[in-house]
Design a protein around this motif. Sequence first.
Motif, mmCIF file in Angstrom:
data_model
loop_
_atom_site.group_PDB
_atom_site.id
_atom_site.type_symbol
_atom_site.label_atom_id
_atom_site.label_comp_id
_atom_site.label_asym_id
_atom_site.label_seq_id
_atom_site.Cartn_x
_atom_site.Cartn_y
_atom_site.Cartn_z
ATOM 1 N N VAL A 131 6.982 1.015 -8.541
ATOM 2 C CA VAL A 131 6.302 2.110 -7.386
ATOM 3 C C VAL A 131 6.404 3.343 -7.990
ATOM 4 O O VAL A 131 7.255 4.164 -8.998
ATOM 5 C CB VAL A 131 7.462 2.079 -6.401
ATOM 6 C CG1 VAL A 131 7.094 3.211 -5.320
ATOM 7 C CG2 VAL A 131 7.882 0.938 -5.821
ATOM 8 N N SER A 132 5.369 4.099 -7.932
ATOM 9 C CA SER A 132 5.027 5.352 -8.577
ATOM 10 C C SER A 132 5.023 6.576 -7.343
ATOM 11 O O SER A 132 4.669 6.159 -6.297
ATOM 12 C CB SER A 132 3.415 5.556 -9.225
ATOM 13 O OG SER A 132 3.577 4.828 -10.522
ATOM 14 N N TYR A 133 5.698 7.681 -7.734
ATOM 15 C CA TYR A 133 5.676 8.617 -6.798
ATOM 16 C C TYR A 133 5.208 9.821 -7.112
ATOM 17 O O TYR A 133 4.954 10.164 -8.207
ATOM 18 C CB TYR A 133 7.463 8.920 -6.425
ATOM 19 C CG TYR A 133 7.958 7.670 -5.983
ATOM 20 C CD1 TYR A 133 8.072 7.296 -4.523
ATOM 21 C CD2 TYR A 133 8.756 6.886 -6.798
ATOM 22 C CE1 TYR A 133 8.963 6.406 -3.964
ATOM 23 C CE2 TYR A 133 9.425 5.893 -6.483
ATOM 24 C CZ TYR A 133 9.283 5.583 -4.897
ATOM 25 O OH TYR A 133 10.234 4.398 -4.607
ATOM 26 N N SER A 164 1.065 -1.151 0.052
ATOM 27 C CA SER A 164 0.041 0.047 0.056
ATOM 28 C C SER A 164 0.857 1.278 -0.024
ATOM 29 O O SER A 164 1.967 1.062 0.655
ATOM 30 C CB SER A 164 -1.064 0.007 1.223
ATOM 31 O OG SER A 164 -0.155 0.177 2.594
ATOM 32 N N PRO A 165 0.496 2.176 -0.790
ATOM 33 C CA PRO A 165 1.295 3.722 -0.622
ATOM 34 C C PRO A 165 1.488 4.249 0.815
ATOM 35 O O PRO A 165 2.360 4.779 1.018
ATOM 36 C CB PRO A 165 0.223 4.531 -1.422
ATOM 37 C CG PRO A 165 -0.327 3.629 -2.392
ATOM 38 C CD PRO A 165 -0.622 2.615 -1.578
ATOM 39 N N THR A 166 0.505 3.997 1.621
ATOM 40 C CA THR A 166 0.579 4.525 3.009
ATOM 41 C C THR A 166 1.829 3.673 3.856
ATOM 42 O O THR A 166 2.748 4.486 4.254
ATOM 43 C CB THR A 166 -0.761 4.048 3.906
ATOM 44 O OG1 THR A 166 -1.732 4.819 3.129
ATOM 45 C CG2 THR A 166 -0.581 4.833 5.300
ATOM 46 N N VAL A 199 4.761 7.504 -1.900
ATOM 47 C CA VAL A 199 4.251 6.625 -2.891
ATOM 48 C C VAL A 199 2.755 6.911 -3.190
ATOM 49 O O VAL A 199 2.036 7.227 -2.199
ATOM 50 C CB VAL A 199 4.523 5.208 -2.204
ATOM 51 C CG1 VAL A 199 3.958 4.109 -3.164
ATOM 52 C CG2 VAL A 199 6.161 4.884 -1.700
ATOM 53 N N THR A 200 2.413 6.876 -4.465
ATOM 54 C CA THR A 200 0.978 7.235 -5.053
ATOM 55 C C THR A 200 0.551 5.891 -5.586
ATOM 56 O O THR A 200 -0.704 5.693 -5.414
ATOM 57 C CB THR A 200 0.698 8.196 -6.021
ATOM 58 O OG1 THR A 200 1.724 7.786 -7.211
ATOM 59 C CG2 THR A 200 1.548 9.567 -5.587
ATOM 60 N N ALA A 201 1.251 4.933 -5.923
ATOM 61 C CA ALA A 201 0.573 3.707 -6.415
ATOM 62 C C ALA A 201 1.730 2.481 -6.688
ATOM 63 O O ALA A 201 2.904 2.866 -6.831
ATOM 64 C CB ALA A 201 -0.007 3.984 -7.725
ATOM 65 N N THR A 202 1.405 1.335 -6.796
ATOM 66 C CA THR A 202 2.135 0.291 -6.910
ATOM 67 C C THR A 202 1.712 -0.626 -8.016
ATOM 68 O O THR A 202 0.414 -0.622 -7.987
ATOM 69 C CB THR A 202 2.475 -0.735 -5.793
ATOM 70 O OG1 THR A 202 1.299 -1.280 -5.100
ATOM 71 C CG2 THR A 202 3.303 0.259 -4.571
ATOM 72 N N THR A 245 5.115 4.416 1.858
ATOM 73 C CA THR A 245 5.630 5.893 2.168
ATOM 74 C C THR A 245 6.440 5.801 3.554
ATOM 75 O O THR A 245 7.354 6.705 3.378
ATOM 76 C CB THR A 245 4.409 6.877 2.002
ATOM 77 O OG1 THR A 245 3.833 6.739 0.539
ATOM 78 C CG2 THR A 245 5.064 8.167 2.380
#
Length: 355
Positions: free
Chosen positions: A54-56, A17-19, A34-37, A22
């Motif tokens: 991983v997207s940031y 999870s992004p949470t 982190v915004t998405a995986t 991060t």
Amino acid sequence: MNLPGGPAPHDEAVALSPTWLTAVLRRRHPGAVVTATDVTERIETVATKVRFDVSYAPGAASDAPPALCAKAYFNPAARRRGSSRAEVDFYRLLAAALPVRTPPYVHAEVDEETGHPLLLMHDLVVAGARFGDPLMGFGRDQAAGTLDQLAALHAATWDGTRGRETPGADLATTFAPRLASLARHMGPEQLQTQLDDGRVPDIPTKVRRADRLLAAMGALADLSPRHPRCLVHGDVHTGNVYATADGAPGLIDWQVVQYGVWALDVGYHLAAVLHPDELARSERELLDHYLDRLAAHGGAPPGRDEAWWAYRAHLPYGFFLWSITRNVDRPITERHTGRLALAVARHDSLSLLGV
């Protein structure tokens, strides 16, 4: 630092999870958000390995890794069979201080309440690494390269050296010897059933005996304190060796890491990765190469004759590991069990141990 979801969540959705990511990544990359995986591969063996991109958020830390690999016991069935914290403890306590090539990692923790370990590494595939194919094997030069990595690991921990220098990493305690506990993994009747299931069809009956193989594990456990000991990887087959983008060898999958005799690694590795004919031609030369590299890395190698005896005597260790294997593709199991059994038979290793 408290992490939402705990230090080692057993729920894959939480770990990816992004949470949670991060919070983990900000310890090394303070600006990371982190915004998405996006999962790119999932590998289920004893543990689960999940590779993901991983997207940031824009403006996030530029040095944050673009792809990661999480290794944990996400599968409930795997958790019921029991989990090992040895690999996570290796990364958490020792990996950064040892002169051996391992995957860069960003998180290695055990949830002390549940006992669940989780390792979060850089995705080596994205970095251009190539992993060994268990069905292809190595040539002599490749095996020599891995032996140099093993010599560096062994020399740095020779007779517990690193344990005295690194607080919290007493080797004999944190990475306890595994021979006796592994021998309790399977009883003689079940082990004999597996030895007779066709995985070693061309091995003499006197070698394909569960009682002798279990006795050999006991003999090796008794023998171990009489030899110099060090940290050993414990499972150095082809599939656990990788090459970096520039071709340098490294080691992965430290789940069986333990404090033991150097010959556990050297015998297992050479007999598992080399074709039996190549092993017979090259093993003495490769053993000498290992001993020379051990000295070059600061270890105190045994004499050639003593080393030759130890190499041959410790071959049953790898044979035993693959004899008890159940959850690996059958062609891989047959290849490794067969090669290791042939080496044990050729050197009469069981008789060397008096069993």
